[in-house]
Design a protein around this motif. Structure first.
Motif, PDB file in Angstrom:
ATOM      1  N   HIS A  80       0.806  -1.225   0.000  1.00 17.94           N
ATOM      2  CA  HIS A  80       0.000   0.000   0.000  1.00 17.94           C
ATOM      3  C   HIS A  80       0.839   1.275   0.000  1.00 17.94           C
ATOM      4  O   HIS A  80       0.435   2.278  -0.583  1.00 17.94           O
ATOM      5  CB  HIS A  80      -0.957   0.004   1.199  1.00 17.94           C
ATOM      6  N   GLU A  81       2.005   1.242   0.677  1.00 20.59           N
ATOM      7  CA  GLU A  81       2.821   2.473   0.687  1.00 20.59           C
ATOM      8  C   GLU A  81       3.189   2.875  -0.731  1.00 20.59           C
ATOM      9  O   GLU A  81       3.214   4.043  -1.083  1.00 20.59           O
ATOM     10  CB  GLU A  81       4.091   2.251   1.518  1.00 20.59           C
ATOM     11  N   GLU A  82       3.445   1.870  -1.538  1.00 18.70           N
ATOM     12  CA  GLU A  82       3.914   2.155  -2.888  1.00 18.70           C
ATOM     13  C   GLU A  82       2.764   2.357  -3.869  1.00 18.70           C
ATOM     14  O   GLU A  82       2.826   3.226  -4.734  1.00 18.70           O
ATOM     15  CB  GLU A  82       4.748   0.948  -3.338  1.00 18.70           C
ATOM     16  N   THR A  83       1.682   1.571  -3.696  1.00 20.01           N
ATOM     17  CA  THR A  83       0.701   1.520  -4.791  1.00 20.01           C
ATOM     18  C   THR A  83      -0.701   2.019  -4.441  1.00 20.01           C
ATOM     19  O   THR A  83      -1.540   2.097  -5.340  1.00 20.01           O
ATOM     20  CB  THR A  83       0.552   0.074  -5.312  1.00 20.01           C
ATOM     21  N   PHE A  84      -0.963   2.351  -3.170  1.00 17.81           N
ATOM     22  CA  PHE A  84      -2.317   2.804  -2.845  1.00 17.81           C
ATOM     23  C   PHE A  84      -2.428   4.297  -3.149  1.00 17.81           C
ATOM     24  O   PHE A  84      -2.565   5.151  -2.284  1.00 17.81           O
ATOM     25  CB  PHE A  84      -2.634   2.517  -1.377  1.00 17.81           C
ATOM     26  N   VAL A  85      -2.346   4.596  -4.434  1.00 16.30           N
ATOM     27  CA  VAL A  85      -2.262   5.998  -4.859  1.00 16.30           C
ATOM     28  C   VAL A  85      -3.293   6.299  -5.928  1.00 16.30           C
ATOM     29  O   VAL A  85      -3.703   5.413  -6.670  1.00 16.30           O
ATOM     30  CB  VAL A  85      -0.856   6.329  -5.433  1.00 16.30           C
ATOM     31  N   ASP A  86      -3.725   7.532  -5.964  1.00 16.66           N
ATOM     32  CA  ASP A  86      -4.553   8.020  -7.067  1.00 16.66           C
ATOM     33  C   ASP A  86      -3.788   9.136  -7.771  1.00 16.66           C
ATOM     34  O   ASP A  86      -3.049   9.890  -7.116  1.00 16.66           O
ATOM     35  CB  ASP A  86      -5.874   8.586  -6.535  1.00 16.66           C
ATOM     36  N   ALA A 118      -0.164  15.200 -13.732  1.00 12.84           N
ATOM     37  CA  ALA A 118      -0.698  14.272 -12.729  1.00 12.84           C
ATOM     38  C   ALA A 118       0.443  13.737 -11.852  1.00 12.84           C
ATOM     39  O   ALA A 118       1.507  13.391 -12.357  1.00 12.84           O
ATOM     40  CB  ALA A 118      -1.407  13.128 -13.419  1.00 12.84           C
ATOM     41  N   ARG A 119       0.215  13.757 -10.534  1.00 15.07           N
ATOM     42  CA  ARG A 119       1.205  13.207  -9.596  1.00 15.07           C
ATOM     43  C   ARG A 119       0.527  12.187  -8.706  1.00 15.07           C
ATOM     44  O   ARG A 119      -0.656  12.326  -8.396  1.00 15.07           O
ATOM     45  CB  ARG A 119       1.754  14.321  -8.685  1.00 15.07           C
ATOM     46  N   PRO A 120       1.266  11.137  -8.264  1.00 10.81           N
ATOM     47  CA  PRO A 120       0.629  10.133  -7.406  1.00 10.81           C
ATOM     48  C   PRO A 120       0.375  10.693  -6.002  1.00 10.81           C
ATOM     49  O   PRO A 120       1.202  11.428  -5.458  1.00 10.81           O
ATOM     50  CB  PRO A 120       1.644   8.995  -7.356  1.00 10.81           C
ATOM     51  N   PHE A 121      -0.768  10.381  -5.458  1.00 10.93           N
ATOM     52  CA  PHE A 121      -1.133  10.844  -4.115  1.00 10.93           C
ATOM     53  C   PHE A 121      -1.515   9.616  -3.296  1.00 10.93           C
ATOM     54  O   PHE A 121      -2.439   8.886  -3.650  1.00 10.93           O
ATOM     55  CB  PHE A 121      -2.318  11.812  -4.224  1.00 10.93           C
ATOM     56  N   ASN A 122      -0.767   9.359  -2.207  1.00  8.16           N
ATOM     57  CA  ASN A 122      -1.077   8.190  -1.379  1.00  8.16           C
ATOM     58  C   ASN A 122      -2.266   8.495  -0.480  1.00  8.16           C
ATOM     59  O   ASN A 122      -2.293   9.509   0.208  1.00  8.16           O
ATOM     60  CB  ASN A 122       0.124   7.770  -0.537  1.00  8.16           C
ATOM     61  N   MET A 123      -3.244   7.608  -0.493  1.00  8.19           N
ATOM     62  CA  MET A 123      -4.513   7.899   0.187  1.00  8.19           C
ATOM     63  C   MET A 123      -4.562   7.443   1.644  1.00  8.19           C
ATOM     64  O   MET A 123      -5.614   7.552   2.278  1.00  8.19           O
ATOM     65  CB  MET A 123      -5.655   7.247  -0.580  1.00  8.19           C
TER      66      MET A 123
END
Ligand code: GAP
Length: 530
Positions: A80-86, A118-123
């Protein structure tokens, strides 16, 4: 007439105490809601039905209630730290932040196309554990309950001696820092999740995946969701979560929103148990989790048939209570014309509505977007009269309506007609209805009637099986309407005959038919039907 817009449900949910905005007196908190007195009953009944079906009525399930706060390493190795992003973009003009995949290159607030990359934002929400705020003291609020099940896999196995296949069910809060929470309970930042992790022998996973899909569809129908409003959507490879091999989304046809995800049923393979295990290289994993140097355990199952340790595959049906709650409301909602209103009263409502809409179109104080929405909705109501008449109340609750002086006149014309000729009914399945029965005395100033009615209510509720309420604050007809609007399946009226023969009138919410039932048989009568 069923609900045609989400606003009708939102307005009823607020008016009757199902759902309130969180901390409303301070302006609320975006994407967070509170369940009111009726909401908590409905929510608890949904959860109880889910638990009964998935834990008590099966032979192969255990329950669990893991903590919200967990060691942050859980979220490192879960991925999740790496991929739980929008993907997130900022509007350079109005400075608002949006989810890039939801706005088609244009700011929904100001219309500007001057957006950042667009930048990744961890939710995941972060919090601090203990008194010292240093980098080692942070923890996450869990974004899913599932990881609490995976990291307890060995504990549950050791204490229950389960054989594969078996599952673990859990209900609890999840938190996601959604970039754009919206559509009431549909996309929020704090919500209750109902999750099952079902552990199976590798190789049997695809069959179990299909079986869970069927089981879950059956449950949705058992709580009153019609099959025609449910769709099964199989995610495309580029839509799959980082852990999934195959995922079925159940979609529900929500008013205003159309078909949207209500539950996900994923084949998570051996990814999760593998990712939280040490010595991964020796486990024969099919998934490719991040190498784990910090776990103290191998989350495996000893298969006595082959004398070897295997990492089970996981099938995961996962849903949020809020989306279910909205679907249940949508499905139950009905505005019913009980008698046709006379032509003159109808014409007066139509005239007041036309005058209101004319005034909206000329009013400069109402913003363009709100004005268009009011006119569009108002016109739809005008076209749908007389059946759509009760929707005037929702129209008057829309943004900008309070700026229109003629709104008061419209309400004044509409309300008495709505009260006399229509009823709003929530046709919940009795099993999930928040209140199972309401008891009324025919006269509120008659001691004998009042005391019998109160005693009946007390004894019904004391059975522990149902929420029963007492009401004497209006004429019986009005009290029936009030209970119809919150979905109470049965109303009991204590009248003078009750004092003579110990029977009461039982009125059915859906058919409005009445019959007499003896007080001694009431409890059984209601328990059989709710
Ligand atoms: N453990 C799997 C998992 O979390 P998900 O598809 O991200 O999968 C599962 O979420 C379910 O939770 C969804 O089908 C939906 O019902 C609900 N859900 C997810 N995000 C939500 C949100 N922001 N607000 C309300 N419900 C949400």
């Amino acid at each position: 007439m069923p609900a045609t817009t989400l606003d009708q449900l939102v307005s009823l949910a607020k008016r009757r105490g199902f759902i309130f905005p969180s901390s409303e007196i301070y302006g609320g908190l975006q994407g967070v809601f509170d369940y009111g007195p009726l909401g908590v009953e409905l929510k608890n009944n949904i959860i109880a039905s889910w638990w009964r079906t998935n834990v008590y009525e099966r032979e192969d399930m255990e329950g669990l209630d893991a903590a919200i706060l967990m060691n942050p390493l859980v979220w490192k190795y879960s991925g999740h730290e790496e991929t739980f992003v929008d993907p997130m973009v900022d509007c350079r003009n109005c400075k608002l932040r949006w989810r890039a995949d939801q706005i088609a290159g244009k700011c929904p607030n100001c219309g500007s196309t001057d957006l950042t990359e667009a930048r990744p934002f961890n939710m995941m929400f972060k919090t601090q554990v203990g008194p010292v705020a240093d980098p080692s003291s942070f923890a996450y609020l869990r974004p899913e309950t599932a990881q609490g099940i995976f990291v307890n896999f060995a504990n549950v196995l050791a204490t229950t001696n389960r054989k594969l296949p078996f599952g673990i069910a859990q209900v609890g809060k999840g938190f996601r820092n959604e970039i754009n929470p919206r559509n009431h309970l549909f996309r929020v930042r704090e919500f209750d999740m109902l999750e099952i992790e079902y552990f199976v022998m590798p190789g049997t996973d695809e069959e179990w995946h299909e079986r869970w899909l069927e089981d879950r569809l059956r449950w949705w129908q058992s709580i009153g969701i019609s099959r025609e409003r449910l769709q099964v959507y199989e995610q495309k490879p580029d839509e799959l979560a980082h852990y999934a091999k195959r995922t079925f989304d159940l979609l529900y046809y929500y008013p205003t929103l159309g078909f949207q995800e209500i539950e996900g049923i994923a084949n998570r393979t051996d990814y999760d148990l593998g990712s939280h295990s040490r010595d991964q290289a020796s486990l024969g994993l099919t998934a490719r989790p991040n190498p784990n140097s910090q776990s103290t355990a191998r989350l495996t199952y000893f298969d006595t048939a082959t004398n070897r340790h295997v990492v089970p595959f996981v099938i995961e049906p996962s849903m949020g209570v809020g989306r279910c709650f909205l679907a249940v409301l949508a499905e139950a909602y009905d505005e019913q014309m009980v008698k046709a209103p006379p032509a003159d009263k109808l014409a007066a409502v139509a005239d007041a509505l036309a005058a209101f809409l004319k005034s909206v179109s000329k009013n400069e104080k109402v913003g363009a977007e709100a004005r268009d929405a009011l006119i569009e909705r108002g016109q739809a109501i005008a076209d749908g009269l007389p059946e759509a008449l009760p929707q005037v109340e929702t129209l008057l609750a829309m943004p900008g309506a309070d700026q229109i002086e003629l709104g008061k006149k419209l309400r004044g014309q509409t309300q008495p007609v709505a009260d006399e000729f229509f009823r709003t009914v929530l046709r919940f399945k009795p099993q999930i209805a928040p209140i199972k029965t309401a008891v009324f005395p025919l006269k509120r100033n008659h001691e004998g009637l009042v005391s019998l009615a109160k005693n009946i209510r007390r004894s019904l509720q004391a059975s522990g099986r149902m929420r029963a309420v007492y009401d004497d604050t209006g004429a019986i007809g009005r009290l029936y309407r009030r209970q119809d609007e919150i979905g109470t399946p049965f109303c009991l009226t204590v009248d003078f005959q009750s004092l003579e023969d110990q029977t009461v009138t039982v009125r059915d919410r859906d058919t409005m038919a009445q019959k007499r039932v003896s007080v001694g048989e009431l409890k059984q009568y209601l328990e059989d039907r709710t």
